[in-house]
Scaffold this active site. Structure first.
Site, PDB file in Angstrom:
ATOM      1  N   THR A   1       0.836  -1.201   0.000  1.00 33.61           N
ATOM      2  CA  THR A   1       0.000   0.000   0.000  1.00 33.61           C
ATOM      3  C   THR A   1       0.871   1.252   0.000  1.00 33.61           C
ATOM      4  OG1 THR A   1      -1.959   1.023   0.968  1.00 33.61           O
ATOM      5  CG2 THR A   1      -0.434  -0.008   2.529  1.00 33.61           C
TER       6      THR A   1
ATOM      7  N   LYS B   1       3.407   1.446  -3.852  1.00 34.25           N
ATOM      8  CA  LYS B   1       2.759   0.695  -4.941  1.00 34.25           C
ATOM      9  C   LYS B   1       3.494   0.797  -6.288  1.00 34.25           C
ATOM     10  CE  LYS B   1      -2.002   0.566  -3.318  1.00 34.25           C
ATOM     11  NZ  LYS B   1      -3.401   0.746  -3.701  1.00 34.25           N
TER      12      LYS B   1
ATOM     13  N   GLY C   1      -4.446  10.990  -8.892  1.00 34.54           N
ATOM     14  CA  GLY C   1      -3.374  10.463  -8.043  1.00 34.54           C
ATOM     15  C   GLY C   1      -3.260   8.963  -8.212  1.00 34.54           C
TER      16      GLY C   1
ATOM     17  N   ASN D   1      -9.368  17.212 -12.306  1.00 32.09           N
ATOM     18  CA  ASN D   1      -8.387  17.253 -11.218  1.00 32.09           C
ATOM     19  C   ASN D   1      -7.982  18.695 -10.939  1.00 32.09           C
ATOM     20  OD1 ASN D   1      -6.761  15.740  -9.380  1.00 32.09           O
ATOM     21  ND2 ASN D   1      -4.964  16.328 -10.565  1.00 32.09           N
ATOM     22  N   ARG D   2      -7.540  18.916  -9.682  1.00 27.80           N
ATOM     23  CA  ARG D   2      -7.077  20.253  -9.300  1.00 27.80           C
ATOM     24  C   ARG D   2      -5.870  20.659 -10.152  1.00 27.80           C
ATOM     25  NH1 ARG D   2      -4.736  20.705  -3.297  1.00 27.80           N
ATOM     26  NH2 ARG D   2      -3.437  19.072  -4.210  1.00 27.80           N
TER      27      ARG D   2
ATOM     28  N   TYR E   1     -13.767   4.879   2.279  1.00 27.25           N
ATOM     29  CA  TYR E   1     -14.777   4.207   3.127  1.00 27.25           C
ATOM     30  C   TYR E   1     -14.677   4.675   4.573  1.00 27.25           C
ATOM     31  CZ  TYR E   1     -10.730   1.277   4.046  1.00 27.25           C
ATOM     32  OH  TYR E   1      -9.466   0.854   4.372  1.00 27.25           O
TER      33      TYR E   1
ATOM     34  N   GLY F   1     -16.241   3.019  -0.722  1.00 29.60           N
ATOM     35  CA  GLY F   1     -15.128   2.173  -1.152  1.00 29.60           C
ATOM     36  C   GLY F   1     -14.961   0.877  -0.376  1.00 29.60           C
TER      37      GLY F   1
END
Ligand code: ATR
Length: 296
Positions: free
Chosen positions: A70, A74, A136, A158-159, A233, A254
Site C-alpha cells: 500500500t 505501490k 493520483g 483534477n485540481r 470508506y 469504497g
C-alpha cells in the site's frame, strides 16, 4: 481467531506500507483464512521508503508467501520484482505480490476491486460516460478499470491539470482509441452529463473529511448521474456521497472495493476462485464487523 491454527507449517502473508497501523487488511485476510481453514497468518509491516528494497529481499529470504503493498510503495516496489502481471503493467502500480522460486510477481487487484463493486451494483460501464475525480495513485486503477470496459468517454477532472494530462497519456498508451476529456476541477459544473462519478481524490478523507471535491451539490441536479462512487470508506459516507444522496443519486462507498481487492489477492495467492455467494458472505460478515468496530 487464528492462534489455534498456527503450527510449524503455517504460511506467512502480510502488508507493507507507511503508515500501516490503520490498515483493515489484516482483519480481512485473517478472517477469510480462518473461514477457509488455511493455516496462515497475515501481519502488518511498517516499511519506510528507504527500506523497501531490504524489505522485499528479506521477505523473499523468509519465504513470505504473499504481500499486499500500500501507500507509498505501490509504484516503487516494481523495480524489486521478478515480474509484473499485464493488468498491473497497464495500471502502473502493484498491490499484491506472490512468491515464486525466482522472486515476487506483482499484480494489481485495485482495478478488479472497482469492477467487482460496480458489477454488484449492476452498473455496466460499456457505452457510458465515466467522470473520474482525481489523478493520483488510486485514479490510475479507476481509469484503467473504466478503459478496459469500453466506455463511450472518460472525463478526468483534477485540481492540477498536468496530473490529469499525465493520467490520460498513461491510459491512452494501452487504450489508444479511448476518448478522454480533461476538465479542471474548478470547471466541473460545465461538464454536460455523466453516467457515473468515481471519486478517487483524497478530498473527503483525513484533514479534508468535511469537504467534497464538488463544492456545489446542484452538480447532481442536471448531469443524469446514475451512480456516485467514492473509493473512500472512512468516513463511511463522505460529504461527496451525502450530497449525491441528498440529490437523489444512488451512492456507493469504497468498502466493497476494499473487500473485493482483498479477495482477488487471495485468489492469486491460493490459485483458486471464490464463487459469488461466498464472496457476498465474506463481504457481509466483514462489513458488519467493520461497522460495529468503527460505529458507522
Ligand atoms: P492516492 O495515492 O491516495 O490517490 P495521491 O496520489 O496523493 O493519493 O492523489 C491525491 C489526489 O487528490 C490528487 O488527484 C490530488 O490532486 P492534485 O493532483 O491536484 O494534487 C487530489 N487532491 C488532494 N488534495 C486536494 C484538494 N485539497 N483539492 C482538490 N484535490 C485534491
Amino acid at each position: 481467531m487464528i492462534a489455534d491454527n498456527i503450527s510449524g507449517k503455517t504460511d506467512v502473508y502480510g502488508i507493507i506500507g507507511d503508515p500501516i497501523s490503520h490498515s483493515f487488511s489484516p482483519i480481512i485476510h485473517n478472517s477469510i483464512a480462518g473461514e477457509t481453514k488455511l493455516s496462515l497468518v497475515y501481519v502488518p509491516f511498517n516499511v519506510k521508503p528507504d527500506k523497501l528494497e531490504d524489505a522485499i529481499s528479506g521477505a523473499y529470504a523468509l519465504k513470505i508467501k504473499g504481500l499486499n503493498v500500500t501507500v507509498p510503495h505501490k509504484k516503487d516496489v516494481i523495480k524489486y520484482l521478478s515480474g509484473v502481471d499485464p493488468i498491473a503493467l497497464k495500471v502502473g502500480t502493484v498491490n499484491t505480490l506472490k512468491l515464486t522460486d525466482n522472486g515476487y510477481i506483482g499484480y494489481n487487484t485495485d482495478a478488479t476491486g472497482i469492477l467487482s463493486s460496480l458489477k454488484r451494483e449492476e452498473f455496466d460501464i460499456r457505452n457510458k460516460t465515466v467522470l473520474i475525480i482525481g489523478a493520483g495513485g488510486s485514479s490510475y486503477a479507476a481509469a484503467v478499470a473504466a478503459a478496459s470496459h469500453f466506455p463511450e468517454k472518460i472525463i478526468i477532472t483534477n485540481r492540477t491539470l498536468a496530473n490529469a494530462v499525465e493520467l490520460k497519456e498513461h491510459v491512452n498508451k494501452n487504450y489508444k482509441k479511448q476518448a478522454i476529456d480533461i476538465v479542471p476541477l474548478d470547471e466541473i459544473m460545465n461538464i454536460g452529463y455523466c453516467d457515473i462519478v468515481i471519486q478517487t481524490s483524497t478530498v473527503g478523507f483525513g484533514a479534508y473529511s468535511a469537504q467534497s471535491p464538488i463544492t456545489d451539490k446542484s452538480f447532481f441536479e442536471d448531469k443524469k448521474v446514475e451512480l456516485a462512487f467514492d473509493i473512500i470508506y472512512s468516513p463511511w459516507k463522505t460529504k461527496f456521497l451525502e450530497d449525491a444522496e441528498s440529490m437523489g443519486v444512488k451512492t456507493l462507498n469504497g468498502f466493497n472495493m476494499l473487500i473485493y481487492q482483498a479477495i482477488a489477492s487471495q485468489e492469486i495467492w491460493f490459485e483458486k476462485t471464490f464463487d459469488e455467494e461466498s464472496k457476498e458472505q465474506k463481504r457481509q460478515t466483514l462489513m458488519m464487523y467493520y461497522k460495529s468496530m468503527y460505529n458507522c
